[in-house]
Design an enzyme around this catalytic site. Structure first.
Site, PDB file in Angstrom:
ATOM      1  CB  SER A 138      10.547 -14.383  27.570  1.00 21.74           C
ATOM      2  OG  SER A 138       9.573 -15.013  28.034  1.00 21.74           O
ATOM      3  CE1 TYR A 151       9.770 -10.507  31.291  1.00 19.57           C
ATOM      4  CE2 TYR A 151       8.448 -12.008  29.909  1.00 19.57           C
ATOM      5  CZ  TYR A 151       9.496 -11.970  30.598  1.00 19.57           C
ATOM      6  OH  TYR A 151      10.327 -13.053  30.922  1.00 19.57           O
ATOM      7  CE  LYS A 155      12.563 -10.803  29.063  1.00 20.21           C
ATOM      8  NZ  LYS A 155      13.914 -10.684  29.203  1.00 20.21           N
TER       9      LYS A 155
END
Length: 272
Positions: A138, A151, A155
């Site tokens: 991402s 997150y 990532k």
């Protein structure tokens, strides 16, 4: 790498980017496409709809034994796996008070699943002298995701692991691409946009930061990167510019991210 005649596995393939990747690999005349997802019915529906040879398989990517079984099944069905797309991913909108269970859940899906697949595949690829690992990370892995700490960290880990694979084994035939988009019009993002609470703040910031791309366009960019054997896949080119700015002046970049956070908090009435 040419894609014709290759065997490909795509995790998280029942929807979003994974579905688009499976469809695109089939269009590129892959020998066989294995669509894997914890949503077995969704995976099989995608496999049934794509052109060419494809199967849908249920797989919980947080279970190393299940990942190994997935690859075994792909090899039994189509022969040696040439390309593995570690695409399954989740985001919970986690804050600093995220529980240990939330941390484990996100890290297992977004990072450990990549490690499980590489453990199984890389020795065979090195023996053959070729293999391709595609990591769906991402822009958050290169930059940060305001409003979602688990997150962001997971990532970053995915990007770091992809880099390590490329450095360690690149001279021995292993190729790696790392997909780092901002907003893509996927069920994950849409669920976040529909949330009224702070859990949806991350998705709203993503939507405010740039265009929500169609997954099919993202998949097209991935195909081009694989053919060119290029590491970063940046469907939003501005991510590369942000990354350069971050490297040039980290404090300035941090201040800019704080300003972005403040603007979105004011617009949504939610605090990160």
């Amino acid at each position: 790498m040419e894609l014709t005649g290759r065997t490909v596995v795509v995790t998280g393939g029942a929807s979003g980017i994974g579905k688009a990747l499976a469809e695109r690999f089939a269009m590129e005349a892959a020998q066989g496409v294995v669509v894997a997802d914890i949503d077995e019915a969704g995976a099989k529906a995608v496999a049934d709809d794509v052109a060419g040879a494809a199967i849908g398989v249920c797989c919980d990517v947080t279970d190393e034994a299940a990942v190994k079984a997935l690859i075994d099944q792909a090899e039994n069905e189509f022969g040696s796996v040439d390309i593995f797309c570690a695409n399954a991913g989740i985001g919970l909108g986690s804050r600093l008070d995220a529980s240990d269970e939330e941390w484990k859940q996100v890290m297992d899906v977004n990072l450990m699943a990549h490690i499980y697949a590489a453990r199984r595949l890389v020795p065979d690829w090195l023996a053959r002298g070729e293999g391709y690992f595609v990591s769906t990370a991402s822009a958050a892995g290169m930059l940060a995701q305001i409003g979602d700490v688990t997150y962001t960290v997971s990532k970053h880990g995915a990007v770091a692991f992809a880099e390590w694979l490329a450095i360690t084994y690149g001279a021995r035939g292993l190729r790696v691409s790392c997909l780092c988009p901002m907003g893509v019009n996927t069920p994950l993002v849409q669920r976040g946009l529909e949330m009224d609470g702070p859990e949806g703040l991350g998705a709203k910031i993503v939507a405010a930061s740039g265009e929500l791309l169609d997954p099919a366009d993202v998949a097209k960019d991935v195909m081009a990167a694989i053919k060119d054997e290029r590491f970063f896949v940046l469907p939003h080119p501005v991510v590369g510019e942000f990354y350069r700015r971050k490297g040039d002046d980290h404090d300035r970049w941090l201040n800019g991210m704080r300003r972005l956070q403040a603007r979105v908090e004011e617009a949504t009435g939610q605090q990160a």
